[in-house]
Scaffold this motif. Structure first.
Motif, PDB file in Angstrom:
ATOM      1  N   LYS A   4       8.189  10.776  -4.097  1.00  0.00           N
ATOM      2  CA  LYS A   4       8.510  11.055  -2.701  1.00  0.00           C
ATOM      3  C   LYS A   4       9.993  10.768  -2.473  1.00  0.00           C
ATOM      4  CE  LYS A   4       5.506   9.638   0.261  1.00  0.00           C
ATOM      5  NZ  LYS A   4       4.694   8.714   1.107  1.00  0.00           N
ATOM      6  N   GLN A   5      10.672  11.647  -1.731  1.00  0.00           N
ATOM      7  CA  GLN A   5      12.094  11.489  -1.456  1.00  0.00           C
ATOM      8  C   GLN A   5      12.401  11.820   0.001  1.00  0.00           C
ATOM      9  OE1 GLN A   5      13.444  14.456  -4.285  1.00  0.00           O
ATOM     10  NE2 GLN A   5      14.242  12.868  -5.651  1.00  0.00           N
ATOM     11  N   ILE A   6      13.385  11.135   0.561  1.00  0.00           N
ATOM     12  CA  ILE A   6      13.958  11.547   1.839  1.00  0.00           C
ATOM     13  C   ILE A   6      15.085  12.526   1.523  1.00  0.00           C
ATOM     14  CG2 ILE A   6      15.263  10.795   3.868  1.00  0.00           C
ATOM     15  CD1 ILE A   6      13.712   8.121   3.643  1.00  0.00           C
ATOM     16  N   GLU A  15      14.022  15.053   6.256  1.00  0.00           N
ATOM     17  CA  GLU A  15      12.595  15.226   6.046  1.00  0.00           C
ATOM     18  C   GLU A  15      12.164  14.548   4.755  1.00  0.00           C
ATOM     19  OE1 GLU A  15      12.699  19.480   6.280  1.00  0.00           O
ATOM     20  OE2 GLU A  15      12.808  19.718   4.103  1.00  0.00           O
ATOM     21  N   VAL A  16      10.873  14.345   4.618  1.00  0.00           N
ATOM     22  CA  VAL A  16      10.302  13.762   3.411  1.00  0.00           C
ATOM     23  C   VAL A  16       9.703  14.882   2.568  1.00  0.00           C
ATOM     24  CG1 VAL A  16       8.538  12.223   2.484  1.00  0.00           C
ATOM     25  CG2 VAL A  16       9.851  11.535   4.487  1.00  0.00           C
ATOM     26  N   GLU A  18       7.886  15.809  -1.369  1.00  0.00           N
ATOM     27  CA  GLU A  18       7.247  15.306  -2.578  1.00  0.00           C
ATOM     28  C   GLU A  18       7.484  16.300  -3.711  1.00  0.00           C
ATOM     29  OE1 GLU A  18       3.153  14.554  -1.748  1.00  0.00           O
ATOM     30  OE2 GLU A  18       3.576  12.711  -0.622  1.00  0.00           O
ATOM     31  N   HIS A  92      17.105   6.951  -1.527  1.00  0.00           N
ATOM     32  CA  HIS A  92      15.860   6.882  -0.751  1.00  0.00           C
ATOM     33  C   HIS A  92      14.784   7.719  -1.439  1.00  0.00           C
ATOM     34  CE1 HIS A  92      17.827   4.715   2.420  1.00  0.00           C
ATOM     35  NE2 HIS A  92      18.612   5.716   2.761  1.00  0.00           N
ATOM     36  N   SER A  93      14.176   7.152  -2.460  1.00  0.00           N
ATOM     37  CA  SER A  93      13.090   7.810  -3.172  1.00  0.00           C
ATOM     38  C   SER A  93      12.129   6.742  -3.661  1.00  0.00           C
ATOM     39  CB  SER A  93      13.632   8.614  -4.361  1.00  0.00           C
ATOM     40  OG  SER A  93      14.267   7.762  -5.297  1.00  0.00           O
ATOM     41  N   PRO A 310       8.794   5.860   5.021  1.00  0.00           N
ATOM     42  CA  PRO A 310       9.680   7.002   4.754  1.00  0.00           C
ATOM     43  C   PRO A 310       9.386   8.198   5.655  1.00  0.00           C
ATOM     44  CG  PRO A 310       8.925   6.025   2.698  1.00  0.00           C
ATOM     45  CD  PRO A 310       8.156   5.350   3.786  1.00  0.00           C
ATOM     46  N   GLU A 311       8.123   8.382   6.025  1.00  0.00           N
ATOM     47  CA  GLU A 311       7.754   9.512   6.886  1.00  0.00           C
ATOM     48  C   GLU A 311       8.399   9.430   8.272  1.00  0.00           C
ATOM     49  OE1 GLU A 311       5.015   9.298   3.566  1.00  0.00           O
ATOM     50  OE2 GLU A 311       5.709   7.776   4.988  1.00  0.00           O
ATOM     51  N   TRP A 334       8.810   1.285   0.839  1.00  0.00           N
ATOM     52  CA  TRP A 334       8.202   2.160  -0.164  1.00  0.00           C
ATOM     53  C   TRP A 334       7.063   1.464  -0.915  1.00  0.00           C
ATOM     54  CZ3 TRP A 334      10.208   7.103  -0.483  1.00  0.00           C
ATOM     55  CH2 TRP A 334      11.464   7.308   0.105  1.00  0.00           C
TER      56      TRP A 334
END
Length: 337
Positions: A4-6, A15-16, A18, A92-93, A310-311, A334
């Protein structure tokens, strides 16, 4: 596996996403890490999200302040093993292959995990002290008390200075007080110059650390600086400001208190790793900061405003842009991923 990454997809759109990734094929010196917390750097990341930073391409994954658990190490990695918790310059992952030859430092067990990513903000701030001539008993002002400015003020106090924090946000002034800053002044008052004069016996400050990155703020602060003092440019200038540079130089050179020195204090002026021929490095600064935090000498808790999933990234960045009094130190959690 799913990572998952921003992602900054386009200007002001966070946005997030995957993405499916194969098991990591680690290069020499790399470690595969699972993020626990990452910290938003408001100035840099908002500039990237605006689309105005030429070095950051959109879409892109932002972030550079992380505390992570090591899951696996590659060939040539020494001093680290699976299970270690580390501070590093991670994005940010949820997962990342990190370079252990960069800033990659074990986090002391006594330091709460949420505090560890703030080491990056302190590293940025530390440069202002490293390049300065600040000594025990000096008067120092810091303009801009966001995360970096607050850290600079705290570090200047630890160096023995009498510190004056200046900001337009009353909430940031309260945070600075909670972190032990000696004097805080609201920049919107018309008597800031008089207040600084009173606090310094009419002399002005020997060093002014400019942490806003607003060029006009640096120029407007010149009258606060004592003769033979220094203006330390900590915040990266980003906004446009038009003025007569001759007037500024004349003030610095002869019209003002006289002989003011300008110093640049960008974090990357020092090497990343320790070097026997160079005293300071980002790795050494990180170790020093972790020690200060662990001993309670550098205050972190008052700076944390939000710990989010993160969402919730889109709302976090909007808050940092539009609601600076409520949003300051924003962490992504996370640990559930």
């Amino acid at each position: 596996m799913i990572n998952k990454q921003i992602v900054f997809a386009s200007p002001w759109v966070a946005e997030v996403r995957e993405r499916r990734e194969d098991e990591p094929a680690l290069g020499r010196g790399q470690a595969w890490v699972r993020k626990l917390y990452t910290l938003i750097s408001p100035g840099t990341e908002l500039a990237c999200l605006s689309g105005n930073e030429s070095w950051f391409g959109l879409p892109g994954v932002p972030g550079y302040a992380s505390v992570s658990e090591v899951l696996q190490v590659g060939e040539g990695v020494q001093g680290f093993a699976a299970g270690d918790v580390v501070f590093h310059y991670g994005d940010h992952s949820a997962y990342q292959a990190a370079d252990t030859n960069h800033v990659f430092v074990k986090a002391p067990k006594a330091v709460p995990l949420q505090w560890v990513p703030f080491v990056r903000m302190a590293n940025v701030a530390f440069t202002s002290l490293r390049v300065s001539s600040i000594e025990l008993g000096d008067a120092v002002a810091v303009t801009g008390l966001g995360l970096v400015g607050n850290m600079a003020a705290q570090l200047a106090k630890l160096q023995g200075a009498n510190v004056i924090g200046i900001d337009l946000s009353r909430q940031r002034l309260k945070q600075a007080e909670a972190c032990g800053i000696d004097h805080v002044l609201f920049a919107g008052d018309g008597d800031v110059r008089d207040r600084v004069s009173d606090l310094t016996g009419g002399e002005g400050v020997s060093a002014l650390i400019e942490a806003t990155g607003v060029p006009q703020a640096a120029v407007d602060a010149l009258p606060l600086i004592a003769k033979y003092g220094e203006l330390i440019l900590l915040g990266s200038p980003r906004s446009e400001y038009k003025t007569d540079v001759t007037d500024v130089l004349n003030y610095v050179h002869l019209d003002g208190r006289g002989c003011i020195t300008f110093k640049g204090a960008h974090e990357w002026r020092f090497p990343v790793r320790r070097d026997p021929f160079v005293k300071h490095s980002l790795a050494r600064n990180s170790a020093v900061v972790l020690d200060l935090i662990g001993r309670g000498r550098l205050k972190i808790e008052p700076l944390i405003s939000h710990v989010l999933k993160p969402e919730e990234a889109a709302g976090a960045y909007l808050g940092l842009r539009d609601d600076k009094d409520r949003y300051s130190g924003v962490l992504f959690d996370w640990s559930a991923d």
